[in-house]
Design an enzyme around this catalytic site. Structure first.
Site, PDB file in Angstrom:
ATOM      1  N   PRO A 104       0.830  -1.209   0.000  1.00  0.00           N
ATOM      2  CA  PRO A 104       0.000   0.000   0.000  1.00  0.00           C
ATOM      3  C   PRO A 104       0.865   1.260   0.000  1.00  0.00           C
ATOM      4  O   PRO A 104       1.817   1.375   0.767  1.00  0.00           O
ATOM      5  CB  PRO A 104      -0.794  -0.126   1.301  1.00  0.00           C
ATOM      6  CG  PRO A 104      -0.836  -1.591   1.574  1.00  0.00           C
ATOM      7  CD  PRO A 104       0.485  -2.120   1.095  1.00  0.00           C
ATOM      8  N   GLU A 105       0.556   2.191  -0.901  1.00  0.00           N
ATOM      9  CA  GLU A 105       1.302   3.431  -1.002  1.00  0.00           C
ATOM     10  C   GLU A 105       0.457   4.575  -0.457  1.00  0.00           C
ATOM     11  O   GLU A 105      -0.613   4.351   0.116  1.00  0.00           O
ATOM     12  CB  GLU A 105       1.726   3.651  -2.453  1.00  0.00           C
ATOM     13  CG  GLU A 105       2.654   2.541  -2.959  1.00  0.00           C
ATOM     14  CD  GLU A 105       3.207   2.793  -4.353  1.00  0.00           C
ATOM     15  OE1 GLU A 105       3.044   3.908  -4.869  1.00  0.00           O
ATOM     16  OE2 GLU A 105       3.800   1.861  -4.921  1.00  0.00           O
TER      17      GLU A 105
END
Length: 271
Positions: free
Chosen positions: A2-3
């Site tokens: 996840p960014e």
């Protein structure tokens, strides 16, 4: 992993359910995450009220009167809001039980996430103290990017993925921003002119904001706090499109390796 857009989406999903709620219990099923969950966390949090939630880089910060809970989703983590008493599954390691009959649950199959506690100024925590500016804040702009890269001979893609220079620009969004800016990922950071840095900074902001609006990208394990998926991956110009025609000029998208990560670019549109 996840960014920033996925973490921001998660924050916006959980914040309305946690804000001003009192913690009635903490359940730790497996403390062995990237760093051990503090053994005294239940004692520290029971009875405390959530005073605020915010994001710093890819860290979620849940603020209480006596300290801050620091959460990181790692490579495969997700946070869900569920009814209290929902049976836990194999990879459900941590619950924050609330006074309204709901709970916040961390699921993390690979256990690279984190649940940490910090008293005092959370900005001074070792994980946060040396971070660069937020890419969506005013102090991240072309002038800053130009100054910060004058002594960096590394490729520009690697430079903007360095959290000491700017936080939260992970691999997906670095590829997409560089395409929009018309910049070849292999260009030396210290060779970029001020106008090109201004264009890149603006494209980073645009890509991240669009991704947040679309709920981030759903790759492998990431889901929102309500279990739904993100849609930004449907609009990628280059990421993961090796050999496919460029959406602008039709040339095949190329793939190379940089810093042990895959890089995707158009050899015609990016100079």
């Amino acid at each position: 992993m996840p960014e920033l857009p996925e973490v921001e989406t998660t924050l916006r999903g959980i914040a309305p359910h946690l804000s001003q709620r009192r913690v009635t219990d903490v359940v730790i099923r497996n403390p062995k995450l990237r760093w051990p969950i503090p053994g005294n966390l239940a004692r520290m949090l029971r009875g405390q009220i959530v005073r605020g939630l915010r994001r710093r880089a890819k860290y979620l910060l849940i603020e209480f009167d006596r300290g801050t809970l620091i959460l990181h989703l790692g490579m495969s983590g997700s946070l869900r809001i569920l009814p209290a008493g929902t049976p836990a599954e194999k990879h459900d390691h941590f619950d924050l039980v609330l006074d309204d009959g709901r709970l916040l649950r961390l699921r993390d199959p690979r256990r690279f996430g984190a649940v940490l506690w910090h008293e005092g100024d959370v900005a001074q925590h070792p994980l946060l103290a040396s971070l660069g500016p937020e890419p969506l804040e005013q102090d991240f702009n072309g002038e800053y990017l130009h100054r910060a890269t004058r002594s960096r001979s590394a490729a520009i893609k690697l430079a903007i993925m360095d959290s000491h220079l700017v936080v939260g620009v992970g691999n997906i969004y670095a590829n997409e921003a560089l395409f929009r800016a018309g910049l070849r990922p292999q260009l030396a950071a210290d060779k970029l002119s001020l106008p090109r840095c201004q264009r890149l900074a603006q494209c980073i902001k645009e890509v991240l904001l669009e991704a947040i609006t679309q709920g981030g990208s759903t790759l492998r394990d990431f889901v929102h706090s309500d279990g739904s998926s993100g849609y930004f991956q449907q609009t990628y110009f280059v990421y993961g499109r090796t050999g496919e025609p460029c959406r602008v000029c039709g040339s095949p998208i190329r793939q190379v390796r940089q810093g042990q990560r895959s890089t995707f670019y158009c050899p015609v549109c990016q100079k």
